[in-house]
Design an enzyme around this catalytic site. Sequence first.
Site, PDB file in Angstrom:
ATOM      1  N   ASP A 152       0.838  -1.212   0.000  1.00 48.27           N
ATOM      2  CA  ASP A 152       0.000   0.000   0.000  1.00 48.27           C
ATOM      3  C   ASP A 152       0.867   1.254   0.000  1.00 48.27           C
ATOM      4  O   ASP A 152       1.986   1.243   0.513  1.00 48.27           O
ATOM      5  CB  ASP A 152      -0.911  -0.031   1.240  1.00 48.27           C
ATOM      6  CG  ASP A 152      -2.107   0.899   1.099  1.00 48.27           C
ATOM      7  OD1 ASP A 152      -2.352   1.410  -0.012  1.00 48.27           O
ATOM      8  OD2 ASP A 152      -2.796   1.111   2.115  1.00 48.27           O
ATOM      9  N   ASN A 180     -11.100  -2.651  -5.356  1.00 47.67           N
ATOM     10  CA  ASN A 180     -10.363  -1.633  -6.114  1.00 47.67           C
ATOM     11  C   ASN A 180     -11.069  -1.236  -7.416  1.00 47.67           C
ATOM     12  O   ASN A 180     -10.705  -0.241  -8.050  1.00 47.67           O
ATOM     13  CB  ASN A 180      -8.920  -2.082  -6.407  1.00 47.67           C
ATOM     14  CG  ASN A 180      -8.011  -2.015  -5.189  1.00 47.67           C
ATOM     15  OD1 ASN A 180      -7.118  -2.850  -5.022  1.00 47.67           O
ATOM     16  ND2 ASN A 180      -8.223  -1.038  -4.311  1.00 47.67           N
TER      17      ASN A 180
HETATM   18  C1  IPE Z   1      -5.471  -2.732  -0.205  1.00 51.62           C
HETATM   19  O1  IPE Z   1      -5.149  -1.403  -0.350  1.00 51.62           O
HETATM   20  C2  IPE Z   1      -5.462  -3.407  -1.544  1.00 51.62           C
HETATM   21  C3  IPE Z   1      -4.156  -3.586  -2.160  1.00 51.62           C
HETATM   22  C4  IPE Z   1      -3.010  -3.271  -1.636  1.00 51.62           C
HETATM   23  C5  IPE Z   1      -4.179  -4.206  -3.476  1.00 51.62           C
HETATM   24  P1  IPE Z   1      -6.269  -0.268  -0.507  1.00 51.62           P
HETATM   25  O2  IPE Z   1      -5.526   1.008  -0.640  1.00 51.62           O
HETATM   26  O3  IPE Z   1      -7.210  -0.632  -1.583  1.00 51.62           O
HETATM   27  O4  IPE Z   1      -7.025  -0.377   0.893  1.00 51.62           O
HETATM   28  P2  IPE Z   1      -7.895   0.687   1.678  1.00 51.62           P
HETATM   29  O5  IPE Z   1      -8.927   1.197   0.708  1.00 51.62           O
HETATM   30  O6  IPE Z   1      -6.979   1.778   2.116  1.00 51.62           O
HETATM   31  O7  IPE Z   1      -8.477  -0.052   2.829  1.00 51.62           O
HETATM   32  C1  IPE Z   2      -1.528   0.349  -3.431  1.00 50.62           C
HETATM   33  O1  IPE Z   2      -1.374   1.729  -3.475  1.00 50.62           O
HETATM   34  C2  IPE Z   2      -1.796  -0.239  -4.791  1.00 50.62           C
HETATM   35  C3  IPE Z   2      -3.182  -0.692  -4.995  1.00 50.62           C
HETATM   36  C4  IPE Z   2      -4.123  -0.682  -4.099  1.00 50.62           C
HETATM   37  C5  IPE Z   2      -3.513  -1.194  -6.307  1.00 50.62           C
HETATM   38  P1  IPE Z   2      -2.606   2.729  -3.398  1.00 50.62           P
HETATM   39  O2  IPE Z   2      -3.008   3.089  -4.793  1.00 50.62           O
HETATM   40  O3  IPE Z   2      -3.678   2.214  -2.542  1.00 50.62           O
HETATM   41  O4  IPE Z   2      -1.895   3.992  -2.717  1.00 50.62           O
HETATM   42  P2  IPE Z   2      -2.508   4.956  -1.616  1.00 50.62           P
HETATM   43  O5  IPE Z   2      -3.043   4.116  -0.521  1.00 50.62           O
HETATM   44  O6  IPE Z   2      -3.566   5.746  -2.297  1.00 50.62           O
HETATM   45  O7  IPE Z   2      -1.338   5.794  -1.178  1.00 50.62           O
HETATM   46 MG    MG Z   3      -4.112   2.385  -0.569  1.00 52.26          MG
END
Ligand code: IPE
Ligand code: IPE
Ligand code: MG
Length: 239
Positions: free
Chosen positions: A27, A75
Site C-alpha cells: 500500500d 479496487n
Molecule cells: C489494499 O489497499 C489493496 C491492495 C493493496 C491491493 P487499498 O488502498 O485498496 O485499501 P484501503 O482502501 O486503504 O483499505
Molecule cells: C496500493 O497503493 C496499490 C493498490 C491498491 C492497487 P494505493 O493506490 O492504494 O496507494 P494509496 O493508498 O492511495 O497511497
Molecule cells: Mg491504498
Amino acid sequence: MLTNGSQTERIEAGTGKMPRHVAIIMDGNGRWAKKRMLPRAMGHKRGVETVRKIVRAAGELGLETLTLYAFSSENWKRPEDEINDLMGLMREFIKSDLDEFAANDVRLKIIGNYKALAPDIVEMLEESIARTSQNTRTTLAVALNYGAQDELVRAARSAAAQGEITVESIEANLDTAGLPPLDLLIRTSGEQRLSNFMLWQAAYAEFWFTDTLWPDFSKDELAQALTEFSTRERRYGGR
Ligand code: IPE
Ligand code: IPE
Ligand code: MG
C-alpha cells in the site's frame, strides 16, 4: 540466477525461525506519487519495480512462499483511468518478468477471482502458471481481484457441494489451498487494517506494519520484518 541466499542473509533473517509464508499488503503508491507531485500512475509504476525487487529478495532470503496483494475486489471502485493503468502494468509485468521467474525457479500462483479480469490477462496468467508449475524454489502468489469475503463464500459453496462444511473442507477450497500456513503479514504505508485480505489465513499470522510507502520498501526492510518475526512467540491459544 538467484543464489541460495548467503549465510549472512539467513542469519539476518533470523536463523531457525524463518517464516514459510509471508504476505504483503502493498500500500502507498498513490501517496508516494502525491508527495512528489507526480501522477498516481507513476506511483504504481514504481510499485511494480518494488515488486520485482522483493520477489528477487524473497528468493535470496530463502522464503518458500510470498503472497502479494496487487488488486482487491474493492479496487474496482477506483476511477476507470487508474484501473486501466493498473491493468496495463499487470500485462507489462507478466510479459517482462515471466522469463526471470522461469530462470529463478519461481512458481506463479494467482489467488482471487482472476477469471473475471480481461480475457487477454486471464490467458497470459494461465500460460504463466502452466509454464512455471514445475518450479519449486519460491512460490509467488499474486492476489488479483481478490477479496477474502468473496474467497470464503466461494470456498463454502464448493465445500457444501462436496459434502460437510468443516474447517478442513473450507480450507481445502480456499484459493490458498496447498500453500503453507500464513506466518507473517506485512502492510506498508502506515495503515493498520486488513482491507479484506486473507481473513481466514490471518487467524494465527503475525502482523508487521511499517510507515514506508510501497515504492520505497526494500529487501533490508523485508529482512528486518523477518528478524522481528523470529523473536515473536506464537502460542496458538495454548500455554
Ligand atoms: C489494499 O489497499 C489493496 C491492495 C493493496 C491491493 P487499498 O488502498 O485498496 O485499501 P484501503 O482502501 O486503504 O483499505
Ligand atoms: C496500493 O497503493 C496499490 C493498490 C491498491 C492497487 P494505493 O493506490 O492504494 O496507494 P494509496 O493508498 O492511495 O497511497
Ligand atoms: Mg491504498
